[in-house]
Design a protein around this motif. Structure first.
Motif, PDB file in Angstrom:
ATOM      1  N   PHE A 182      29.073  14.980  56.807  1.00 22.19           N
ATOM      2  CA  PHE A 182      30.140  15.412  57.703  1.00 22.19           C
ATOM      3  C   PHE A 182      30.680  16.763  57.238  1.00 22.19           C
ATOM      4  CE2 PHE A 182      29.907  10.865  58.013  1.00 22.19           C
ATOM      5  CZ  PHE A 182      30.191  10.567  59.335  1.00 22.19           C
ATOM      6  N   TRP A 183      30.920  17.671  58.197  1.00 22.98           N
ATOM      7  CA  TRP A 183      31.514  18.978  57.916  1.00 22.98           C
ATOM      8  C   TRP A 183      32.840  19.093  58.640  1.00 22.98           C
ATOM      9  CZ3 TRP A 183      27.930  23.873  57.898  1.00 22.98           C
ATOM     10  CH2 TRP A 183      26.902  23.711  56.952  1.00 22.98           C
ATOM     11  N   ARG A 184      33.727  19.940  58.074  1.00 20.23           N
ATOM     12  CA  ARG A 184      34.980  20.273  58.748  1.00 20.23           C
ATOM     13  C   ARG A 184      35.363  21.712  58.393  1.00 20.23           C
ATOM     14  NH1 ARG A 184      39.346  16.834  55.013  1.00 20.23           N
ATOM     15  NH2 ARG A 184      39.314  18.268  53.223  1.00 20.23           N
ATOM     16  N   GLY A 185      36.210  22.302  59.232  1.00 17.94           N
ATOM     17  CA  GLY A 185      36.723  23.635  58.942  1.00 17.94           C
ATOM     18  C   GLY A 185      35.909  24.743  59.581  1.00 17.94           C
ATOM     19  N   GLU A 186      36.012  25.932  59.010  1.00 19.54           N
ATOM     20  CA  GLU A 186      35.332  27.108  59.536  1.00 19.54           C
ATOM     21  C   GLU A 186      33.827  27.027  59.283  1.00 19.54           C
ATOM     22  OE1 GLU A 186      36.870  29.440  61.321  1.00 19.54           O
ATOM     23  OE2 GLU A 186      38.723  28.304  61.080  1.00 19.54           O
ATOM     24  N   GLY A 187      33.066  27.642  60.193  1.00 25.59           N
ATOM     25  CA  GLY A 187      31.620  27.748  59.989  1.00 25.59           C
ATOM     26  C   GLY A 187      30.839  26.497  60.306  1.00 25.59           C
ATOM     27  N   LEU A 188      31.330  25.681  61.250  1.00 24.60           N
ATOM     28  CA  LEU A 188      30.622  24.440  61.581  1.00 24.60           C
ATOM     29  C   LEU A 188      29.202  24.696  62.075  1.00 24.60           C
ATOM     30  CD1 LEU A 188      33.265  22.200  63.410  1.00 24.60           C
ATOM     31  CD2 LEU A 188      32.429  21.998  61.057  1.00 24.60           C
ATOM     32  N   GLY A 189      28.981  25.811  62.740  1.00 27.38           N
ATOM     33  CA  GLY A 189      27.658  26.073  63.298  1.00 27.38           C
ATOM     34  C   GLY A 189      26.741  26.854  62.381  1.00 27.38           C
ATOM     35  N   ASP A 190      27.184  27.176  61.175  1.00 27.05           N
ATOM     36  CA  ASP A 190      26.397  28.008  60.263  1.00 27.05           C
ATOM     37  C   ASP A 190      25.515  27.148  59.363  1.00 27.05           C
ATOM     38  OD1 ASP A 190      27.801  30.126  61.333  1.00 27.05           O
ATOM     39  OD2 ASP A 190      29.242  30.204  59.671  1.00 27.05           O
ATOM     40  N   ASN A 191      24.356  27.674  59.024  1.00 25.38           N
ATOM     41  CA  ASN A 191      23.470  26.990  58.095  1.00 25.38           C
ATOM     42  C   ASN A 191      23.848  27.323  56.656  1.00 25.38           C
ATOM     43  OD1 ASN A 191      21.828  25.662  59.966  1.00 25.38           O
ATOM     44  ND2 ASN A 191      20.531  27.454  60.242  1.00 25.38           N
ATOM     45  N   PRO A 192      23.513  26.449  55.711  1.00 25.66           N
ATOM     46  CA  PRO A 192      23.760  26.758  54.299  1.00 25.66           C
ATOM     47  C   PRO A 192      22.996  28.006  53.869  1.00 25.66           C
ATOM     48  CG  PRO A 192      23.226  24.442  54.581  1.00 25.66           C
ATOM     49  CD  PRO A 192      22.934  25.114  55.886  1.00 25.66           C
ATOM     50  N   ARG A 193      23.531  28.661  52.842  1.00 25.92           N
ATOM     51  CA  ARG A 193      22.915  29.853  52.256  1.00 25.92           C
ATOM     52  C   ARG A 193      22.545  29.556  50.802  1.00 25.92           C
ATOM     53  NH1 ARG A 193      27.864  31.087  54.325  1.00 25.92           N
ATOM     54  NH2 ARG A 193      28.734  31.196  52.208  1.00 25.92           N
ATOM     55  N   LEU A 194      21.304  29.848  50.432  1.00 26.45           N
ATOM     56  CA  LEU A 194      20.947  29.763  49.020  1.00 26.45           C
ATOM     57  C   LEU A 194      21.784  30.766  48.245  1.00 26.45           C
ATOM     58  CD1 LEU A 194      17.052  29.545  49.166  1.00 26.45           C
ATOM     59  CD2 LEU A 194      18.627  27.697  48.588  1.00 26.45           C
ATOM     60  N   THR A 195      22.241  30.390  47.043  1.00 27.89           N
ATOM     61  CA  THR A 195      22.967  31.344  46.216  1.00 27.89           C
ATOM     62  C   THR A 195      22.032  32.473  45.813  1.00 27.89           C
ATOM     63  OG1 THR A 195      22.456  30.203  44.154  1.00 27.89           O
ATOM     64  CG2 THR A 195      24.445  29.507  45.340  1.00 27.89           C
ATOM     65  N   GLN A 196      22.600  33.570  45.394  1.00 29.29           N
ATOM     66  CA  GLN A 196      21.795  34.735  45.074  1.00 29.29           C
ATOM     67  C   GLN A 196      20.770  34.434  43.992  1.00 29.29           C
ATOM     68  OE1 GLN A 196      24.051  38.224  44.034  1.00 29.29           O
ATOM     69  NE2 GLN A 196      22.275  39.563  44.052  1.00 29.29           N
TER      70      GLN A 196
END
Length: 201
Positions: A182-196
């Motif tokens: 479950f997600w909440r808050g800003e960026g609900l439609g964004d995919n995860p990003r690998l860290t640098q």
């Protein structure tokens, strides 16, 4: 049972799971704006693995697992990452879908509910996202890593909270794992990003 009935059954079991776990019902309210969206299936190897090798459930998680297994061939399975980023071995044993959310089988803008599968012997490297996230385990088990927090070995019915933009990772050893997230808050439609560090390793 029709495909739509399978989706409705899985959604009903998901709602029951949400209500049964205080950590989940306290994290985000059940969405009241759900609208079914007909999407063509996209079958990945994870669809078959969820049906044949989902990891061990508990009696409490079996109804949800069974509903997701029945639905598996009809889902729009996705890969967030490319083989260059995570390797083909990883992709052959990984997949996820958005059951409900801004781009899900059920449209809602109040939360995002995804299901993810990882086979045994995988490491899902450090990644992050703007939205806050609560993992729940449906079947199998794995080790959840979170920067500045102890590792947790989780099995069915267990949960792990990930704060906004706090890098986290997942390792499986002798068992696959199936999760409902479950997600909440800003960026609900964004995919995860690998860290640098993960993206450049």
């Amino acid at each position: 049972m029709t495909t739509r009935a399978l989706f409705d059954a899985a959604l009903a079991e998901t709602q029951a799971w949400h209500a049964a776990l205080p950590a989940v019902s306290g994290f985000v309210a059940w969405p009241m704006d759900l609208t079914y969206q007909d999407r063509p299936p996209n079958t990945l190897s994870a669809a078959g693995l969820v049906q044949t090798a989902p990891g061990g459930p508990t009696p409490a998680s079996t109804p949800l697992l069974s509903a997701l297994q029945a639905l598996a061939p009809h889902l729009e399975w996705r890969h967030t990452y490319s083989a260059d980023e995570v390797g083909q071995h990883f992709l052959d044993r990984f997949g996820w879908f958005e059951l409900a959310g801004p781009d899900g089988h059920f449209i809602t803008h109040q939360t995002r509910i995804t299901v993810g599968y990882w086979g045994a012997g995988l490491h899902y490297g450090r990644h992050e996202h703007d939205a806050e996230e609560l993992y729940t385990v449906v079947s199998g088990h794995g080790t959840f890593h979170l920067d500045d927090a102890p590792d947790l070995e989780l099995g069915p019915g267990d949960t792990r909270f990930h704060p906004s933009n706090q890098p986290h990772a997942l390792t499986t050893t002798d068992s696959p794992i199936l999760t409902l997230v479950f997600w909440r808050g800003e960026g609900l439609g964004d995919n995860p990003r690998l860290t640098q560090s993960e993206a450049t390793s």
